[in-house]
Design a protein around this motif. Sequence first.
Motif, PDB file in Angstrom:
ATOM      1  N   TYR A   7      36.292  -3.998  37.784  1.00  0.00           N
ATOM      2  CA  TYR A   7      35.300  -2.927  37.938  1.00  0.00           C
ATOM      3  C   TYR A   7      34.040  -3.428  38.647  1.00  0.00           C
ATOM      4  O   TYR A   7      33.582  -4.544  38.394  1.00  0.00           O
ATOM      5  N   TYR A   9      30.075  -2.696  39.211  1.00  0.00           N
ATOM      6  CA  TYR A   9      28.928  -2.026  38.587  1.00  0.00           C
ATOM      7  C   TYR A   9      27.701  -2.304  39.447  1.00  0.00           C
ATOM      8  O   TYR A   9      27.307  -3.453  39.638  1.00  0.00           O
ATOM      9  N   ASP A  42      32.369   1.673  40.735  1.00  0.00           N
ATOM     10  CA  ASP A  42      32.751   2.343  39.489  1.00  0.00           C
ATOM     11  C   ASP A  42      31.553   2.859  38.707  1.00  0.00           C
ATOM     12  O   ASP A  42      31.623   3.904  38.063  1.00  0.00           O
ATOM     13  N   TYR A  43      30.476   2.064  38.693  1.00  0.00           N
ATOM     14  CA  TYR A  43      29.295   2.424  37.905  1.00  0.00           C
ATOM     15  C   TYR A  43      28.065   2.385  38.796  1.00  0.00           C
ATOM     16  O   TYR A  43      27.918   1.482  39.622  1.00  0.00           O
ATOM     17  N   ARG A  68      30.603   6.387  37.395  1.00  0.00           N
ATOM     18  CA  ARG A  68      29.985   6.640  36.082  1.00  0.00           C
ATOM     19  C   ARG A  68      28.487   6.380  36.219  1.00  0.00           C
ATOM     20  O   ARG A  68      28.057   5.258  36.496  1.00  0.00           O
ATOM     21  N   THR A  70      24.979   5.671  34.923  1.00  0.00           N
ATOM     22  CA  THR A  70      24.634   4.916  33.718  1.00  0.00           C
ATOM     23  C   THR A  70      23.120   4.805  33.544  1.00  0.00           C
ATOM     24  O   THR A  70      22.399   4.510  34.489  1.00  0.00           O
ATOM     25  N   THR A  96      23.636  10.602  29.908  1.00  0.00           N
ATOM     26  CA  THR A  96      24.680  10.030  30.771  1.00  0.00           C
ATOM     27  C   THR A  96      25.910   9.660  29.942  1.00  0.00           C
ATOM     28  O   THR A  96      25.803   9.407  28.736  1.00  0.00           O
ATOM     29  N   SER A  97      27.044   9.584  30.606  1.00  0.00           N
ATOM     30  CA  SER A  97      28.271   9.251  29.873  1.00  0.00           C
ATOM     31  C   SER A  97      28.316   7.759  29.519  1.00  0.00           C
ATOM     32  O   SER A  97      29.003   7.364  28.589  1.00  0.00           O
ATOM     33  N   SER A  98      27.591   6.934  30.255  1.00  0.00           N
ATOM     34  CA  SER A  98      27.534   5.500  29.942  1.00  0.00           C
ATOM     35  C   SER A  98      26.082   5.087  29.733  1.00  0.00           C
ATOM     36  O   SER A  98      25.183   5.576  30.440  1.00  0.00           O
ATOM     37  N   ARG A 137      29.316   8.256  23.758  1.00  0.00           N
ATOM     38  CA  ARG A 137      29.083   7.678  25.091  1.00  0.00           C
ATOM     39  C   ARG A 137      29.742   6.304  25.192  1.00  0.00           C
ATOM     40  O   ARG A 137      30.006   5.661  24.179  1.00  0.00           O
ATOM     41  N   GLU A 138      29.930   5.881  26.409  1.00  0.00           N
ATOM     42  CA  GLU A 138      30.430   4.522  26.629  1.00  0.00           C
ATOM     43  C   GLU A 138      29.240   3.558  26.539  1.00  0.00           C
ATOM     44  O   GLU A 138      28.202   3.797  27.170  1.00  0.00           O
TER      45      GLU A 138
END
Length: 538
Positions: A7, A9, A42-43, A68, A70, A96-98, A137-138
């Motif tokens: 991944y 980021y 990815d992030y 994602r 973050t 946010t989801s992360s 959340r992640e």
Amino acid sequence: MSRERLYIYDTTLRDGQQTQGVQFSTAEKHQIAQALDELGVDYIEGGWPGANPTDSEFFEDKPKLKARFTAFGMTKRAGRSAENDEVLAGVMNAGTSSVCLVGKAHDFHVETALGITLAENTENVARSIEHIVKAGREALFDAEHFFDGYKANPDYALEAIHAAYNAGARWVVLCDTNGGTLPQEVGDIVRAVIASGIPGDHVAIHTHNDTENAVAGSLAAVDAGARQIQGTLNGLGERCGNANLTTLIATLLLKEPYASQFDIGITREALTGLVKASRLLDDILNRVPHRQAAYVGASAFAHKSGLHASAILKDPSTYEHIDPASVGNARIIPMSNQAGQSNLRRRLADAGIAVEAGNPALARILEVIKAREAEGYTYDSAQASFELLARRELGELPAFFEVKRYKVTVERRKNKYNKMVSLSEAVVVVKVDGEKKLSVSESLDETGSDRGPVNALAKALAKDLGRYSEVLADMRLVDFKVRITQGGTEAVTRVIIDSEDGEGRRWSTVGVSANIVDASFDALLDAINWKILHCGAA
Ligand SMILES: CC(=O)SCCNC(=O)CCNC(=O)[C@H](O)C(C)(C)COP(=O)(O)OP(=O)(O)OC[C@H]1O[C@@H](n2cnc3c(N)ncnc32)[C@H](O)[C@@H]1OP(=O)(O)O
Ligand SMILES: CC(=O)C(=O)O
């Protein structure tokens, strides 16, 4: 064989913004986020909601992303619950989801910077991560100073990250916050973390570039089993920067063993947008792109010496480690005193000038270039001046006009508001089609701002060039670089001017003189001649 997922980021908008002198506006954050998303990371870490108005506004008006998105923040403070920590609440409220929280993993920092016990810190880490996970959340845990902490007190460093992992952190991010850990040590410590029970596909690496090893350290962590890399576009970041994702992305996609081993979520097609993404950031930062940047620099595929250029013409792989087009870059064969006839013929061909091998003009052109470079000129980047020089030697450059004289004056005076202002005035006399023309221009632009003496000269020169005036109307000076350099035994001024026109053409010209105005005029003349030559008016 299926490839493992690795991944990517990006923290350009958070750690990148911690660079001295960098402050993105909300609009710029949107632009950068879109470019990163097009690339396919990815992030995208957007910043720290609640820490400053720009970041808060950015999270209120979230970009629409495939990545994602973050939010970054810190673990809760001691003496209050995660639910009651207003700094953490600001981060969570961004929705946010992360969520990535930085926390301490080095006993020295816990005791000195936070002034709390090790047990209290472990508790803060665990409760903060739990709070994120409970909210659906992640969670990512940035273990600040992890490598230094591990070296000082491995038991405590591991205790801190295991607290995060056991509380449900999707990723435990091992940070080399001070950037002093060398790649082999990074690899050894990542292996120890994985051996302690945190699987590699939950381990991320976040390095800083204080020893120029951030990219190497990230790769060492991946070799040791980490499966997420954090970094920034162009290596922007606090102090000497973060791991350069621009370099890492290209390396992971194009170099073995990574290319065969990993799927990084970024396609080979998207990789061709790498130069564009890198330049966008430089444009936003108003920085001159680093010419020698790996993969994306303007010189990354510039073959200056004669031996290299001669072989490149036979097969580019002789002196290129990848195809420049795979990252959206281009090969250039600059002209210089290091060049031979192969560079020259290739460069001429790029400019649309075909000259057969053995033509005596080639030796003449090379001689002129070498002599002029000794005077202080440089044709590496001033490709338009190079082309004019070559065409002149080949007898292919008409004299469009003749400059009879020019003059520029600079005046400082008080305006009607009693404020000191500058005003330049230029006078240029030219002969075009047998007719003498005198033009006068001032340095003020349409908003009344002073654009300086060179601008006044450029305007006066282009103002009345008879039948050529019309095609010069859409030409603008976009960059002007001045350098004092050595010409023979004397110091001289070298001016490089970048010009642009309405059709999106951009060209560079060079002028040299002991006098800055003459050097500028020299470069301006080439800029105008090149434009006339290429606009069809010739
Ligand atoms: C390694 C990294 O790059 S981490 C990212 C760092 N990024 C930033 O700091 C940029 C954004 N930061 C800010 O805008 C501000 O620091 C804020 C808004 C977050 C906090 O501002 P302030 O409340 O004024 O605190 P200040 O910045 O002076 O100090 C940080 C405080 O957080 C505490 N702290 C630091 N890290 C942590 C942590 N992981 N968990 C809990 N508290 C922490 C410090 O002990 C200090 O508290 P103290 O003043 O009681 O000693
Ligand atoms: C979290 C972070 O940016 C660091 O430790 O470097």
